[in-house]
Design a protein around this motif. Structure first.
Motif, PDB file in Angstrom:
ATOM      1  N   THR B 151       0.848  -1.200   0.000  1.00 42.07           N
ATOM      2  CA  THR B 151       0.000   0.000   0.000  1.00 42.07           C
ATOM      3  C   THR B 151       0.876   1.239   0.000  1.00 42.07           C
ATOM      4  OG1 THR B 151      -0.042   0.356   2.384  1.00 42.07           O
ATOM      5  CG2 THR B 151      -1.637  -1.209   1.513  1.00 42.07           C
ATOM      6  N   GLY B 152       0.224   2.372  -0.224  1.00 42.79           N
ATOM      7  CA  GLY B 152       0.883   3.649   0.006  1.00 42.79           C
ATOM      8  C   GLY B 152       0.759   3.972   1.482  1.00 42.79           C
ATOM      9  N   THR B 153       1.135   5.186   1.853  1.00 44.40           N
ATOM     10  CA  THR B 153       1.017   5.598   3.250  1.00 44.40           C
ATOM     11  C   THR B 153      -0.413   5.383   3.711  1.00 44.40           C
ATOM     12  OG1 THR B 153       2.734   7.220   2.943  1.00 44.40           O
ATOM     13  CG2 THR B 153       1.309   7.524   4.841  1.00 44.40           C
ATOM     14  N   ILE B 154      -0.578   4.812   4.876  1.00 45.06           N
ATOM     15  CA  ILE B 154      -1.920   4.466   5.326  1.00 45.06           C
ATOM     16  C   ILE B 154      -2.000   4.749   6.827  1.00 45.06           C
ATOM     17  CG2 ILE B 154      -1.274   2.018   5.608  1.00 45.06           C
ATOM     18  CD1 ILE B 154      -4.060   1.264   4.729  1.00 45.06           C
ATOM     19  N   SER B 155      -3.127   5.292   7.260  1.00 44.27           N
ATOM     20  CA  SER B 155      -3.272   5.610   8.679  1.00 44.27           C
ATOM     21  C   SER B 155      -4.738   5.442   9.082  1.00 44.27           C
ATOM     22  CB  SER B 155      -2.824   7.053   8.947  1.00 44.27           C
ATOM     23  OG  SER B 155      -3.705   7.947   8.317  1.00 44.27           O
ATOM     24  N   GLY B 156      -5.019   5.716  10.321  1.00 38.30           N
ATOM     25  CA  GLY B 156      -6.403   5.687  10.789  1.00 38.30           C
ATOM     26  C   GLY B 156      -6.966   4.284  10.869  1.00 38.30           C
ATOM     27  N   HIS B 157      -8.303   4.215  10.807  1.00 38.63           N
ATOM     28  CA  HIS B 157      -8.950   2.922  11.016  1.00 38.63           C
ATOM     29  C   HIS B 157      -8.781   1.970   9.860  1.00 38.63           C
ATOM     30  CE1 HIS B 157     -10.743   5.498  14.092  1.00 38.63           C
ATOM     31  NE2 HIS B 157     -10.667   4.398  14.796  1.00 38.63           N
ATOM     32  N   LEU B 158      -8.471   2.510   8.693  1.00 41.84           N
ATOM     33  CA  LEU B 158      -8.197   1.633   7.564  1.00 41.84           C
ATOM     34  C   LEU B 158      -6.941   0.821   7.844  1.00 41.84           C
ATOM     35  CD1 LEU B 158      -9.427   1.048   4.808  1.00 41.84           C
ATOM     36  CD2 LEU B 158      -7.761   2.593   3.815  1.00 41.84           C
ATOM     37  N   LYS B 159      -5.966   1.483   8.467  1.00 42.86           N
ATOM     38  CA  LYS B 159      -4.723   0.795   8.811  1.00 42.86           C
ATOM     39  C   LYS B 159      -4.998  -0.310   9.842  1.00 42.86           C
ATOM     40  CE  LYS B 159      -0.605   1.311  11.431  1.00 42.86           C
ATOM     41  NZ  LYS B 159       0.077   2.152  12.409  1.00 42.86           N
ATOM     42  N   VAL B 160      -5.874   0.003  10.795  1.00 42.74           N
ATOM     43  CA  VAL B 160      -6.206  -0.989  11.817  1.00 42.74           C
ATOM     44  C   VAL B 160      -6.844  -2.210  11.157  1.00 42.74           C
ATOM     45  CG1 VAL B 160      -7.506  -1.418  13.924  1.00 42.74           C
ATOM     46  CG2 VAL B 160      -6.564   0.853  13.492  1.00 42.74           C
ATOM     47  N   LEU B 161      -7.816  -1.930  10.272  1.00 43.98           N
ATOM     48  CA  LEU B 161      -8.499  -3.037   9.591  1.00 43.98           C
ATOM     49  C   LEU B 161      -7.515  -3.859   8.777  1.00 43.98           C
ATOM     50  CD1 LEU B 161     -11.944  -2.093   8.013  1.00 43.98           C
ATOM     51  CD2 LEU B 161     -11.412  -3.836   9.697  1.00 43.98           C
ATOM     52  N   ALA B 170      -2.429 -14.540   8.852  1.00 45.73           N
ATOM     53  CA  ALA B 170      -1.123 -14.938   9.405  1.00 45.73           C
ATOM     54  C   ALA B 170       0.012 -14.440   8.522  1.00 45.73           C
ATOM     55  CB  ALA B 170      -1.044 -16.451   9.585  1.00 45.73           C
ATOM     56  N   SER B 171      -0.179 -13.250   7.968  1.00 45.54           N
ATOM     57  CA  SER B 171       0.872 -12.675   7.126  1.00 45.54           C
ATOM     58  C   SER B 171       1.453 -11.432   7.788  1.00 45.54           C
ATOM     59  CB  SER B 171       0.293 -12.289   5.764  1.00 45.54           C
ATOM     60  OG  SER B 171       1.225 -11.511   5.059  1.00 45.54           O
ATOM     61  N   LYS B 172       2.747 -11.274   7.688  1.00 50.96           N
ATOM     62  CA  LYS B 172       3.386 -10.076   8.237  1.00 50.96           C
ATOM     63  C   LYS B 172       3.872  -9.182   7.108  1.00 50.96           C
ATOM     64  CE  LYS B 172       4.893 -11.910  12.664  1.00 50.96           C
ATOM     65  NZ  LYS B 172       4.260 -13.249  12.566  1.00 50.96           N
ATOM     66  N   ASN B 173       3.409  -9.470   5.896  1.00 51.31           N
ATOM     67  CA  ASN B 173       4.010  -8.808   4.744  1.00 51.31           C
ATOM     68  C   ASN B 173       3.201  -7.616   4.248  1.00 51.31           C
ATOM     69  OD1 ASN B 173       5.908 -10.869   4.878  1.00 51.31           O
ATOM     70  ND2 ASN B 173       4.582 -12.183   3.633  1.00 51.31           N
ATOM     71  N   HIS B 174       3.000  -6.656   5.118  1.00 45.94           N
ATOM     72  CA  HIS B 174       2.402  -5.402   4.670  1.00 45.94           C
ATOM     73  C   HIS B 174       3.543  -4.446   4.345  1.00 45.94           C
ATOM     74  CE1 HIS B 174       0.207  -1.425   5.797  1.00 45.94           C
ATOM     75  NE2 HIS B 174       0.287  -1.584   4.497  1.00 45.94           N
ATOM     76  N   PHE B 175       3.665  -4.081   3.087  1.00 42.64           N
ATOM     77  CA  PHE B 175       4.751  -3.193   2.670  1.00 42.64           C
ATOM     78  C   PHE B 175       4.174  -1.834   2.311  1.00 42.64           C
ATOM     79  CE2 PHE B 175       6.168  -7.492   1.695  1.00 42.64           C
ATOM     80  CZ  PHE B 175       7.389  -7.500   2.360  1.00 42.64           C
ATOM     81  N   VAL B 176       4.743  -0.798   2.887  1.00 46.29           N
ATOM     82  CA  VAL B 176       4.249   0.551   2.623  1.00 46.29           C
ATOM     83  C   VAL B 176       5.248   1.247   1.708  1.00 46.29           C
ATOM     84  CG1 VAL B 176       3.394   2.661   3.633  1.00 46.29           C
ATOM     85  CG2 VAL B 176       3.260   0.543   4.921  1.00 46.29           C
ATOM     86  N   TYR B 177       4.799   1.497   0.516  1.00 44.57           N
ATOM     87  CA  TYR B 177       5.711   2.024  -0.513  1.00 44.57           C
ATOM     88  C   TYR B 177       5.318   3.444  -0.915  1.00 44.57           C
ATOM     89  CZ  TYR B 177       7.587   2.672  -5.255  1.00 44.57           C
ATOM     90  OH  TYR B 177       8.193   3.179  -6.368  1.00 44.57           O
ATOM     91  N   GLU B 178       6.249   4.351  -0.868  1.00 45.62           N
ATOM     92  CA  GLU B 178       6.078   5.676  -1.462  1.00 45.62           C
ATOM     93  C   GLU B 178       7.295   5.914  -2.341  1.00 45.62           C
ATOM     94  OE1 GLU B 178       3.641   7.923  -1.346  1.00 45.62           O
ATOM     95  OE2 GLU B 178       2.393   6.856   0.102  1.00 45.62           O
ATOM     96  N   ALA B 179       7.044   6.233  -3.593  1.00 42.40           N
ATOM     97  CA  ALA B 179       8.161   6.451  -4.511  1.00 42.40           C
ATOM     98  C   ALA B 179       8.962   7.689  -4.109  1.00 42.40           C
ATOM     99  CB  ALA B 179       7.646   6.589  -5.932  1.00 42.40           C
ATOM    100  N   ILE B 180       8.239   8.682  -3.603  1.00 41.73           N
ATOM    101  CA  ILE B 180       8.908   9.908  -3.166  1.00 41.73           C
ATOM    102  C   ILE B 180       8.583  10.074  -1.690  1.00 41.73           C
ATOM    103  CG2 ILE B 180       9.022  12.396  -3.446  1.00 41.73           C
ATOM    104  CD1 ILE B 180       7.829  11.858  -6.301  1.00 41.73           C
ATOM    105  N   SER B 181       9.572   9.899  -0.848  1.00 37.82           N
ATOM    106  CA  SER B 181       9.293  10.047   0.571  1.00 37.82           C
ATOM    107  C   SER B 181      10.543  10.558   1.275  1.00 37.82           C
ATOM    108  CB  SER B 181       8.879   8.708   1.178  1.00 37.82           C
ATOM    109  OG  SER B 181      10.030   7.925   1.403  1.00 37.82           O
ATOM    110  N   PRO B 182      10.366  11.228   2.414  1.00 36.73           N
ATOM    111  CA  PRO B 182      11.538  11.716   3.147  1.00 36.73           C
ATOM    112  C   PRO B 182      12.112  10.646   4.060  1.00 36.73           C
ATOM    113  CG  PRO B 182       9.530  12.552   4.162  1.00 36.73           C
ATOM    114  CD  PRO B 182       9.100  11.631   3.050  1.00 36.73           C
ATOM    115  N   ALA B 183      12.254   9.421   3.544  1.00 38.43           N
ATOM    116  CA  ALA B 183      12.638   8.300   4.403  1.00 38.43           C
ATOM    117  C   ALA B 183      14.068   8.425   4.930  1.00 38.43           C
ATOM    118  CB  ALA B 183      12.478   6.987   3.637  1.00 38.43           C
ATOM    119  N   VAL B 184      14.975   8.939   4.086  1.00 34.02           N
ATOM    120  CA  VAL B 184      16.364   9.103   4.526  1.00 34.02           C
ATOM    121  C   VAL B 184      16.404  10.120   5.665  1.00 34.02           C
ATOM    122  CG1 VAL B 184      18.634   9.939   3.818  1.00 34.02           C
ATOM    123  CG2 VAL B 184      17.313   8.471   2.287  1.00 34.02           C
TER     124      VAL B 184
END
Lengths: 219, 735
Positions: B151-161, B170-184
């Protein structure tokens, strides 16, 4: 080329407009001459006469938005049903049966437009209703009738007046006499001038109360 | 690019006759529809509805992640216009152009309207029931380790769901991808300050030194920072704030700066250390370790490496020393290198020695409900997903709010790797590049039709929970809200737990009501609380504020010289524009047609080249040039621009789609595709500015479609604002 044609047409328009107004030396009475619109067939032949004349229902009872906004709007169907669910006597008549068919299906009735203005004009119902009905206490049917004709005699409404700009001005000139600077009336075509500049009387009162700017209606 | 093949004379002829036709038809009231047009009235109207009178509802803008609260004007059941919500501490009644275009996302003619199942090359319309069945069937027997949700950045109750859903698989593979992000920057901030994203007070600073942070354009929370910037320019005590921007390619913020310093790409960290050294020499007391570390960065060396003159360097240090507090910002231009983390550390160190931490940089409030706090995206996620796909570890892939096929460099082979997954489900608004690769495409409600809660990463004051509510009825019968889809999916696994929630609305409502005491006074009725919440469109919670910890970097390793390559002598700067960003909204025509603030070009990509370099290569404006990297080529029109380093060329991101819709497909080129796979050494983020290219003319030339005049925006030598130093003025002759 484009500019020339536009200019020529504008000029022609100006000439015809001014000549036709020059011909109207005497102002028409409040209700102007009819200029009938087309007969419009509606999905339900709504009897205005039954409601407005026989029953004496106030126009604004159904067309309630007219005193609240620019457009008068068509009443929501729940308004019809609000009364008619309790009027057993006409419940089985063809028109009411049709009405309830729409209501049961919760489908809007596709009424045809009877009064329409070009998209570049904004007419404000609220101002007119507020002024004539609530400030001047005139009978509602007279006020509405000034533009919509004698609707209480019709079944489905038909456009009675031309609703063109010259027709609007025929009232606005008469009711709000426009005079040039110095108090000199400049005739029935005065709005061309007066729209730019309302005249002020010696005692300071502004004479022209009508729309004094193109953008009053064209915005 | 546009080829002008038709004759000027023909054009005038057409224009002339067309004009005449317009003038003639203009005579009659052709728009009057007496007796023809239908006027549809309401069947039942709410008491507050009157035709022609607008009603206003608050909701949340979903065009980017800044979480601005918006007020939508709704008339006759149609949303017409969005404005900023004045009660929001993030945007305080303002809005940006990207946000304004949100209505075009909603009314977009290219939205997906039905669930589509792949049948060969075609998408076959199926029902939602069938789609759910199919997902259950495909997930059946697949281990949680082999199910990925991107997914892209996700927050709130959608993230909880979503996290509960992943949990149920039983999956731990939620990957949050933003092509442009201030991650560094987040990683660097965590090291220097102890938090990932502190609060910045541009308005309290007297000098702002920004290393490529385009805070007026596309950086973190631009609407918020634009207002801070306005206050900064007015000055806190009558002294107008001074903005110095350091970057290799001019951004909108750079264009507004008092001093724009062009640096050799990648040497931002060197300059920062050089400034620290110069500050020390100017008398600022430096911790001994820092002084020793920056000692080698004397002004001659720094000037030689960065290209900034020693004079400017000394002046910069002087103004920073003289005017306190200051603020040093760090943006994507400094982050996008293999040594991006080092650059960031050097820049943060400058903030620390200037004593800005605690003054213009403060800790943000932490979200009191960590489960709804935003999951922040980065580009390292793309690498992980891609590796998993390539290794065949991913059997079922879900994508939501991302378009990796478009934003991944071609060299990653993302599309081909994606094909290896057995079943790919794309939750989509458009048939974009990623949706076209999917097996099942599920159409989503637009942001103006859906419910939700959002918490932005950047919180200027307390924590604002922004409420998203539908501004109008759904346009298309068979689109669904993402929350509703997730709820349906999770019910398949945990029916008992979620049985109480009929839909996502009920879920959000219940969740917020359960925490009512956090937001409202004791004794407030549920219904009253809920209505107030919807009417406000947001709720503020104080949140707990941690104090920043100032940890001085002990070692900063900057490369001696930035690599050059004889074959690829130029550096490609893929620029982030305020309206198109990573291209997810390229199908909104307002964004395509609004001119780029610096070049005024519309509807197309361009290659920015410094006039000197262009003269060297014999390129003039409008030449179609081929930009070639190790991984591919793109062709676009050249635009000569003084605001770029002569050794760099720049192509804006966001355009160059080959799917998505009529306004996106075929307009411009996609520089993401030709990026080299170079990563930041520490964080593993894609180093966006590390691509080396060469350019060559193709021999074709077009007229650049832009708003500025033929002479261009170049004011050099035009004497538009002539000035002379006051001591040079000869006044003796004046009376």
């Amino acid at each position: 080329m484009y500019r020339f044609i536009r200019f020529a047409i504008l000029l022609m328009g100006l000439l015809s407009a001014s000549s036709s107004f020059a011909a109207d030396a005497h102002l028409e009475p409040l209700t102007t001459a009819d200029d009938l619109g087309p007969v419009v067939e509606q999905p339900i032949e709504f009897p205005h006469n039954r409601h407005a004349k026989d029953m004496g229902i106030n126009c604004i009872y159904c067309h309630t938005y007219s005193r609240r906004g620019n457009v008068a709007g068509i009443p929501p169907m729940q308004k019809c049903i609000g009364c008619h669910q309790n009027i057993e006597s006409v419940r089985e008549t063809p028109r009411i049966k049709k009405l309830f068919e729409y209501w049961d299906a919760k489908k809007a009735i596709p009424w045809k437009k009877v009064h329409d203005l070009p998209d570049f004009v904004r007419f404000n119902h609220e101002r007119h209703i507020k002024r004539f009905v609530f400030q001047q206490n005139r009978p509602v049917q007279e006020v509405c009738g000034a533009c919509h004709g004698d609707v209480k005699e019709m079944t489905v409404a038909r456009r009675q007046k031309s609703l063109a700009m010259g027709w609007c001005m025929s009232c606005h000139e008469k009711e709000h006499v426009v005079v040039a600077q110095g108090g000199m009336p400049i005739g029935t075509a005065a709005y061309w001038y007066a729209m730019k500049k309302p005249a002020v009387k010696a005692d300071g009162t502004v004479v022209a109360k009508g729309p004094n700017d193109c953008s009053s209606c064209h915005y | 690019m546009i080829d002008n093949n038709f004759d000027r004379r023909d054009f005038l002829k057409v224009l002339g006759w067309g004009g005449a036709a317009v003038a003639l038809t203009g005579c009659g009231n052709t728009s009057v529809q007496d007796g023809k047009e239908t006027v549809v009235s309401y069947v039942e109207a709410a008491a507050y509805v009157a035709p022609g009178i607008s009603t206003y509802f608050n909701s949340t803008c979903a065009q980017c992640e800044a979480g601005c609260s918006v007020t939508g004007r709704v008339r006759e059941g149609r949303v017409l216009k969005l404005e900023g919500n004045a009660d929001s501490v993030i945007n305080r009644g303002k809005m940006c152009g990207l946000g304004q275009a949100g209505v075009q996302h909603h009314y977009n003619p290219d939205r997906v309207r039905e669930p589509l199942l792949r049948n060969g090359d075609k998408g076959e319309t199926i029902t939602w029931e069938k789609a759910y069945e199919l997902i259950a069937q495909k997930l059946n027997g697949v281990s949680g380790d082999n199910i990925d949700f991107m997914t892209g950045t996700i927050s709130g109750h959608l993230k909880v769901l979503l996290s509960n859903y992943m949990d149920s698989l039983a999956s731990k593979n939620h990957f949050v991808y933003e092509a442009i992000s201030p991650a560094v920057q987040r990683a660097a901030n965590l090291k220097s300050y102890g938090v990932e994203m502190p609060r910045f007070h541009i308005n309290k600073a007297k000098v702002v030194l920004s290393f490529g942070a385009d805070f007026l354009g596309a950086w973190v929370s631009p609407v918020h920072f634009s207002q801070q910037y306005a206050q900064f320019r007015k000055g806190s005590d009558g002294q107008r704030g001074v903005l110095v921007q350091v970057e290799s390619k001019m951004t909108l913020t750079g264009a507004n700066a008092d001093r724009w310093l062009v640096v050799k790409p990648g040497t931002e960290g060197v300059l920062a250390l050089g400034v620290i050294n110069a500050l020390g020499l100017a008398g600022l007391s430096l911790p001994a370790a820092v002084a020793a570390m920056v000692k080698p960065y004397d002004k001659e060396r720094v000037s030689q490496e960065t290209g900034v003159s020693t004079d400017h360097l000394v002046k910069l240090a002087a103004i920073l020393k003289e005017r306190s507090p200051s603020l040093v910002l760090l943006g994507s231009a400094a982050e996008g290198y293999a040594h991006g983390s080092q650059n960031a550390a050097a820049i943060n160190l400058l903030n620390q020695v200037l004593g800005n931490v605690g003054k213009t940089i403060e800790a943000a409030a932490s979200v009191p409900f960590p489960q709804v706090a935003p999951s922040l995206g980065n580009s390292a996620a793309l690498r992980m997903v891609n590796n998993r796909l390539a290794d065949g570890q991913t059997k079922v892939l879900f994508t939501y709010g991302v378009n990796p096929v478009f934003t991944a460099p071609k060299e990653t082979n993302f599309a081909a790797n994606m094909a290896k997954a057995g079943f790919k489900v794309a939750f989509a608004h458009y048939l974009d590049e990623t949706a076209l690769q999917a097996d099942l495409v599920l159409p989503l409600d637009s942001a103006l039709e859906d419910w939700g809660t959002h918490i932005a990463e950047y919180q200027p004051d307390g924590v604002q929970i922004s409420i998203q509510q539908p501004l109008m009825e759904k346009l298309h019968a068979n689109t669904r809200g993402m929350g509703d889809v997730l709820l349906t999916l999770i019910k398949k696994n945990r029916a008992a737990e979620y049985a109480a929630f009929e839909d996502y609305y009920a879920y959000v409502r219940t969740a917020l009501l359960q925490n009512k005491r956090q937001f409202a006074d004791v004794g407030v009725d549920d219904e009253v609380f809920w209505n107030d919440l919807l009417s406000a469109g947001l709720v503020n919670v104080a949140g707990t504020s941690n104090k920043l910890v100032a940890k001085l970097a002990s070692e900063i390793k900057l490369p001696a010289a930035v690599d050059t390559d004889a074959k690829f002598p130029l550096r490609l700067i893929p620029s982030v524009t305020a309206s198109l960003r990573d291209g997810r909204h390229a199908n909104q025509p307002w964004l395509q047609e609004s001119p780029d603030p610096l070049t005024t070009i519309v509807w197309d990509s361009w290659v920015e080249i410094h006039p000197k370099k262009a003269a060297e290569l014999g390129i003039v404006e409008g030449d179609i040039v081929e930009v070639e990297s190790k991984n591919g080529t793109v062709k676009a029109q050249a635009y000569l621009f003084n605001g770029i380093h002569p050794d760099a060329v720049s192509i804006p991101l966001g355009r160059g789609h080959d799917a998505m819709g009529r306004y996106a497909k075929g307009f411009g080129v996609n520089p993401f595709a030709i990026l080299d796979r170079v990563f930041d050494d520490e964080t593993g983020e894609l180093a966006m500015h590390e691509t080396l290219v060469k350019i060559s003319k193709t021999g074709k030339r077009v007229i650049v479609v832009k708003d500025e005049g033929a002479a261009g925006g170049n004011q050099h030598g035009k004497k538009i604002a002539v000035n002379i130093a006051s001591d040079q003025v000869e006044l003796s002759g004046e009376a």
